[in-house]
Design a protein around this motif. Structure first.
Motif, PDB file in Angstrom:
ATOM      1  N   PHE A  15       0.848  -1.198   0.000  1.00 36.04           N
ATOM      2  CA  PHE A  15       0.000   0.000   0.000  1.00 36.04           C
ATOM      3  C   PHE A  15       0.882   1.248   0.000  1.00 36.04           C
ATOM      4  N   GLU A 122     -17.849   1.066  -1.338  1.00 34.76           N
ATOM      5  CA  GLU A 122     -16.929   2.037  -1.958  1.00 34.76           C
ATOM      6  C   GLU A 122     -17.708   3.154  -2.619  1.00 34.76           C
ATOM      7  N   GLU A 126      -9.935   5.821   3.361  1.00 31.05           N
ATOM      8  CA  GLU A 126      -8.765   5.144   2.787  1.00 31.05           C
ATOM      9  C   GLU A 126      -8.047   4.169   3.728  1.00 31.05           C
ATOM     10  N   GLY A 129      -8.449  -0.184   3.379  1.00 29.00           N
ATOM     11  CA  GLY A 129      -7.666  -1.045   2.485  1.00 29.00           C
ATOM     12  C   GLY A 129      -6.397  -1.533   3.176  1.00 29.00           C
ATOM     13  N   THR A 139      -9.987  -8.177  -0.084  1.00 29.85           N
ATOM     14  CA  THR A 139     -11.147  -7.282  -0.026  1.00 29.85           C
ATOM     15  C   THR A 139     -12.090  -7.479  -1.212  1.00 29.85           C
ATOM     16  N   TYR A 141     -15.589  -5.449  -2.932  1.00 29.66           N
ATOM     17  CA  TYR A 141     -16.171  -4.101  -2.878  1.00 29.66           C
ATOM     18  C   TYR A 141     -17.595  -4.097  -3.421  1.00 29.66           C
ATOM     19  N   TYR A 361     -11.275   4.829  -3.824  1.00 29.84           N
ATOM     20  CA  TYR A 361     -11.716   3.697  -4.654  1.00 29.84           C
ATOM     21  C   TYR A 361     -10.569   2.697  -4.814  1.00 29.84           C
ATOM     22  N   HIS A 362     -10.913   1.426  -4.970  1.00 28.74           N
ATOM     23  CA  HIS A 362      -9.825   0.458  -5.131  1.00 28.74           C
ATOM     24  C   HIS A 362      -9.259   0.505  -6.542  1.00 28.74           C
ATOM     25  N   ARG A 363     -10.060   0.959  -7.522  1.00 33.01           N
ATOM     26  CA  ARG A 363      -9.514   1.207  -8.864  1.00 33.01           C
ATOM     27  C   ARG A 363      -9.528   2.706  -9.096  1.00 33.01           C
TER      28      ARG A 363
END
Ligand SMILES: Cc1ncc(COP(=O)(O)O)c(C=O)c1O
Length: 394
Positions: A15, A122, A126, A129, A139, A141, A361-363
């Motif tokens: 991360f 989502e 932050e 994650g 994870t 989402y 967001y994860h993407r």
């Protein structure tokens, strides 16, 4: 002679640094108004500052009981009873830790095994994650849809949970209501649906309720109070946001005795305990009357309404938040830039800092049309920021 290469763990490598705190650094570098990080720029209530000073002078300066000073825990339990008619045993169901931040990671480490899955709505705050990574969890989402007032699709939630059964199922759902960054307050119907699934599929709900007292529309219902949820919910809150003391690092966790025992052990070995004199002040804070909460809310409502108007006038599309103290803004009608480029330009050229939407967001792709502004600032600062933002119109 062999030279050694510095090596870091796979977890630490997986991360990045906090984008929000990074934006704060950039804001300082460019002397920009910091509407990025969610900390108030106005004083904490005088009563609780005085209580903290008194506690230090009275020499409450050594370790408190690892899971929390008794007077503070009793006061927290009392407050839950007053606000939600929820009876909590302060001896067996409460743990005090270093901010909700530690509450969440300690709870995850206590309840989630490496390789298990946690589900996150989502956009999300932050920290969740990296928390999952540190716990060795993977994870899943489910999106909160901005085009449908940040609601989620019940079917999608159930399907994701159901599909994961083949790999051992979902161990925990992370809930955050009121939500950072969207300002969403989960409705009674949404909470009931999550509770129903938690019982059908046997998972925990870890719920971050740090903004429980900052709600403009709707009301706060702890999911733990729904039928069948007491044993499978971990409720997290703290002093930071309600009492404007983000630097004190005091939070607390409510869970059933068996879960509390596990969380207390993890917490003890992570940090031993939260600052003893500040817990004493926390006990006083818990006793503040309804007038305090009314004033807190009316001040935030005024700031929210001002910044929403100002952002709209500057050309952003915004979502008026129902809770918390952030505004998500859509930048697409103002620029061709993505969120990160736009925020950098905002800081450097216009002197206002915000947070790029992709950090929620994860993407990155999903958040690139959003940026988030925090309005936990004095009206004077918000007005200055508002004036600067009007220059965006060209
Ligand atoms: C959703 C959420 N949870 C937790 C925190 C951190 O809380 P604390 O100061 O209690 O660690 C924040 C801070 O911005 C937040 O937005």
């Amino acid at each position: 002679m062999a030279t050694s290469t510095p090596r870091i763990s796979q977890k630490a490598a997986s991360f990045t640094e906090s984008v929000i705190r990074d934006m704060t650094r950039l804001a300082m570098q460019h002397d920009a108004i910091n509407l990025a990080q969610g900390f108030p720029n106005f004083p904490a209530p005088r009563e609780i500052k005085e209580a903290a000073c008194r506690a230090i002078q009275a020499d409450i300066n050594q370790y408190a009981i690892t899971w929390g000073a008794p007077r503070f825990r009793r006061a927290i339990a009392e407050k839950y009873k007053t606000f939600y008619n929820w009876e909590i045993d302060p001896e067996r169901e409460l743990t005090v830790a270093c901010g909700s931040t530690e509450c969440m990671i300690a709870s995850m480490l206590a309840l989630v095994n490496p390789g298990e899955r946690v589900l996150v709505f989502e956009p999300f705050y932050e920290n969740y994650g990296p928390d999952a990574i540190l716990a060795g969890a993977s994870t899943l989402y489910v999106s909160l849809d901005p085009e449908r007032d940040w609601t989620f699709d019940f079917q999608e939630l159930e399907q994701k949970i159901d599909e994961s059964q083949a790999e051992g199922g979902v161990r925990a759902v992370i809930l955050n209501t009121p939500n950072n960054p969207s300002g969403k307050v989960f409705s009674g119907e949404e909470l009931s649906k999550i509770a129903e699934l938690a019982q059908a599929y046997d998972f925990y709900v870890l719920t971050d309720e740090i903004y429980e007292h900052i709600i403009y529309q709707g009301s706060h219902h702890p999911i733990a109070c729904l039928p069948g949820m007491r044993e499978r919910t971990v409720t997290i809150s703290g002093l930071s946001k309600t009492f404007s003391v983000t630097g004190w690092r005091v939070g607390y966790i409510v869970a059933c005795p068996e879960v509390t025992d596990a969380i207390r052990k993890v917490h003890d070995f992570l940090t031993v305990g939260a600052a003893a004199p500040l817990q004493e002040a926390g006990a006083d804070a818990m006793g503040m009357g309804q007038d305090y909460y009314r004033q807190l809310l009316s001040n935030y409502r005024e700031r929210r309404d001002y910044l929403v108007g100002s952002l709209e006038r500057a050309g952003f599309r915004v979502w008026t938040p129902s809770g918390a103290y952030y505004i998500m803004a859509d930048i697409s009608s103002l620029t061709e830039l993505d969120d990160v480029q736009f925020v950098n330009r905002l800081i450097e050229k216009y002197g206002v800092a915000a947070v790029p939407g992709s950090s929620f967001y994860h993407r990155a792709e999903s958040g690139k049309r959003f940026i988030r502004f925090a309005f936990c600032k004095t009206m004077e600062v918000l007005q200055q920021a508002g004036d600067r933002l009007q220059r965006l119109k060209g």
